[in-house]
Scaffold this motif. Sequence first.
Motif, PDB file in Angstrom:
ATOM      1  N   LEU A  74       0.850  -1.189   0.000  1.00  0.00           N
ATOM      2  CA  LEU A  74       0.000   0.000   0.000  1.00  0.00           C
ATOM      3  C   LEU A  74       0.885   1.238   0.000  1.00  0.00           C
ATOM      4  CD1 LEU A  74      -2.577  -1.071   2.746  1.00  0.00           C
ATOM      5  CD2 LEU A  74      -2.985  -0.976   0.277  1.00  0.00           C
ATOM      6  N   LEU A  75       0.433   2.261  -0.693  1.00  0.00           N
ATOM      7  CA  LEU A  75       1.112   3.551  -0.715  1.00  0.00           C
ATOM      8  C   LEU A  75       0.142   4.578  -0.171  1.00  0.00           C
ATOM      9  CD1 LEU A  75       3.443   5.472  -1.621  1.00  0.00           C
ATOM     10  CD2 LEU A  75       2.279   5.596  -3.851  1.00  0.00           C
ATOM     11  N   LEU A  76       0.549   5.275   0.886  1.00  0.00           N
ATOM     12  CA  LEU A  76      -0.278   6.330   1.463  1.00  0.00           C
ATOM     13  C   LEU A  76       0.347   7.669   1.077  1.00  0.00           C
ATOM     14  CD1 LEU A  76      -2.017   6.511   4.798  1.00  0.00           C
ATOM     15  CD2 LEU A  76      -0.565   8.392   4.149  1.00  0.00           C
ATOM     16  N   THR A 154       9.759  -0.008  -6.599  1.00  0.00           N
ATOM     17  CA  THR A 154      11.202   0.027  -6.832  1.00  0.00           C
ATOM     18  C   THR A 154      11.458   1.218  -7.743  1.00  0.00           C
ATOM     19  OG1 THR A 154      11.029  -1.500  -8.704  1.00  0.00           O
ATOM     20  CG2 THR A 154      11.591  -2.461  -6.577  1.00  0.00           C
ATOM     21  N   ILE A 155      12.497   1.971  -7.431  1.00  0.00           N
ATOM     22  CA  ILE A 155      12.811   3.162  -8.209  1.00  0.00           C
ATOM     23  C   ILE A 155      13.694   2.736  -9.385  1.00  0.00           C
ATOM     24  CG2 ILE A 155      13.764   5.501  -8.131  1.00  0.00           C
ATOM     25  CD1 ILE A 155      11.313   4.996  -6.259  1.00  0.00           C
ATOM     26  N   PRO A 156      13.227   2.931 -10.629  1.00  0.00           N
ATOM     27  CA  PRO A 156      13.995   2.471 -11.789  1.00  0.00           C
ATOM     28  C   PRO A 156      15.226   3.330 -12.082  1.00  0.00           C
ATOM     29  CG  PRO A 156      12.046   3.647 -12.509  1.00  0.00           C
ATOM     30  CD  PRO A 156      11.977   3.554 -11.000  1.00  0.00           C
ATOM     31  N   GLY A 157      16.107   2.762 -12.880  1.00  0.00           N
ATOM     32  CA  GLY A 157      17.256   3.516 -13.379  1.00  0.00           C
ATOM     33  C   GLY A 157      18.234   3.964 -12.326  1.00  0.00           C
ATOM     34  N   GLY A 159      17.581   4.870  -9.301  1.00  0.00           N
ATOM     35  CA  GLY A 159      17.003   5.960  -8.512  1.00  0.00           C
ATOM     36  C   GLY A 159      17.098   5.757  -7.013  1.00  0.00           C
ATOM     37  N   GLY A 160      17.642   4.626  -6.587  1.00  0.00           N
ATOM     38  CA  GLY A 160      17.794   4.369  -5.163  1.00  0.00           C
ATOM     39  C   GLY A 160      16.581   3.684  -4.566  1.00  0.00           C
ATOM     40  N   ALA A 161      16.663   3.451  -3.286  1.00  0.00           N
ATOM     41  CA  ALA A 161      15.570   2.813  -2.557  1.00  0.00           C
ATOM     42  C   ALA A 161      14.454   3.829  -2.324  1.00  0.00           C
ATOM     43  CB  ALA A 161      16.094   2.287  -1.228  1.00  0.00           C
ATOM     44  N   PRO A 162      13.203   3.363  -2.188  1.00  0.00           N
ATOM     45  CA  PRO A 162      12.094   4.297  -1.963  1.00  0.00           C
ATOM     46  C   PRO A 162      12.302   5.219  -0.759  1.00  0.00           C
ATOM     47  CG  PRO A 162      11.239   2.121  -2.445  1.00  0.00           C
ATOM     48  CD  PRO A 162      12.733   1.988  -2.303  1.00  0.00           C
ATOM     49  N   GLU A 163      12.971   4.711   0.305  1.00  0.00           N
ATOM     50  CA  GLU A 163      13.125   5.535   1.509  1.00  0.00           C
ATOM     51  C   GLU A 163      14.024   6.750   1.289  1.00  0.00           C
ATOM     52  OE1 GLU A 163      15.895   1.968   1.878  1.00  0.00           O
ATOM     53  OE2 GLU A 163      13.760   2.211   1.521  1.00  0.00           O
ATOM     54  N   SER A 164      14.858   6.742   0.245  1.00  0.00           N
ATOM     55  CA  SER A 164      15.710   7.905  -0.020  1.00  0.00           C
ATOM     56  C   SER A 164      15.265   8.688  -1.252  1.00  0.00           C
ATOM     57  CB  SER A 164      17.171   7.462  -0.180  1.00  0.00           C
ATOM     58  OG  SER A 164      17.295   6.546  -1.244  1.00  0.00           O
ATOM     59  N   VAL A 170       8.850   8.224  -6.294  1.00  0.00           N
ATOM     60  CA  VAL A 170       8.038   7.151  -5.704  1.00  0.00           C
ATOM     61  C   VAL A 170       6.684   7.092  -6.404  1.00  0.00           C
ATOM     62  CG1 VAL A 170       6.885   6.340  -3.606  1.00  0.00           C
ATOM     63  CG2 VAL A 170       9.202   7.272  -3.473  1.00  0.00           C
ATOM     64  N   LEU A 171       6.051   8.250  -6.607  1.00  0.00           N
ATOM     65  CA  LEU A 171       4.741   8.282  -7.262  1.00  0.00           C
ATOM     66  C   LEU A 171       4.823   7.785  -8.704  1.00  0.00           C
ATOM     67  CD1 LEU A 171       3.382  11.672  -5.883  1.00  0.00           C
ATOM     68  CD2 LEU A 171       2.748   9.370  -5.167  1.00  0.00           C
ATOM     69  N   ALA A 172       5.900   8.084  -9.397  1.00  0.00           N
ATOM     70  CA  ALA A 172       6.063   7.633 -10.782  1.00  0.00           C
ATOM     71  C   ALA A 172       6.300   6.127 -10.860  1.00  0.00           C
ATOM     72  CB  ALA A 172       7.220   8.384 -11.441  1.00  0.00           C
ATOM     73  N   ALA A 173       6.934   5.543  -9.847  1.00  0.00           N
ATOM     74  CA  ALA A 173       7.278   4.125  -9.862  1.00  0.00           C
ATOM     75  C   ALA A 173       6.131   3.216  -9.417  1.00  0.00           C
ATOM     76  CB  ALA A 173       8.493   3.872  -8.968  1.00  0.00           C
ATOM     77  N   ALA A 174       5.150   3.755  -8.724  1.00  0.00           N
ATOM     78  CA  ALA A 174       4.051   2.940  -8.178  1.00  0.00           C
ATOM     79  C   ALA A 174       3.012   2.613  -9.249  1.00  0.00           C
ATOM     80  CB  ALA A 174       3.392   3.690  -7.024  1.00  0.00           C
TER      81      ALA A 174
END
Length: 189
Positions: A74-76, A154-157, A159-164, A170-174
């Motif tokens: 889930l993404l809030l 998961t952040i493509p290319g 882009g690092g982990a979602p937490e950073s 994050v919105l583009a990857a979801a």
Amino acid sequence: MAIIGRLLRNRRAAPEDLAWCRPNLAAGDVFEVTSTDFEHEAALDVRHAMKRVGGQDLSPALAWSGVPADTAQLLLVVEDQDAPFGGPFVHALALLDPKINELPSGALASGSTIDGVEVLRSSWGRGYLGPGPVPGHGPHRYVFQVFALTEPVTIPGGGGAPESAKPRAVLAAARAHARGRIDGFYERP
């Protein structure tokens, strides 16, 4: 400061710029999101506002039902639809275990230790940042959105982990297959 708000009164982010309207998140199935702290389209209590405007930066309690069983994550997302910027201001962003169906008040604090809750970066820092609109700008709509994702973010290319990652990454990857929301208002005279 109310003069600035009145000068910016007609400058607001567009509703179609909300996460809710992004093609990758605008899923067809809708589920219910509720709160024991406010009713849909009602005013948010001052305790949920920013500390610098007299609040406590306390995220409201949220609950949801009807999330599809095959949800991976889930993404809030909490956004100010009326921010006088180029787009909505992200007040909170978090990834949640799909087994979670409610959050207590304060669960989105930057130091949250609730199992299954990963608080991410917002537009300004980490964790929930309460409403603090410019005085005199009028009422602001705060949109509390929960997205049921088909796979973990998961952040493509590289882009690092979602937490950073920044909120826009994050919105583009979801990718969502269901969503729900509840809206509240806050205004500073």
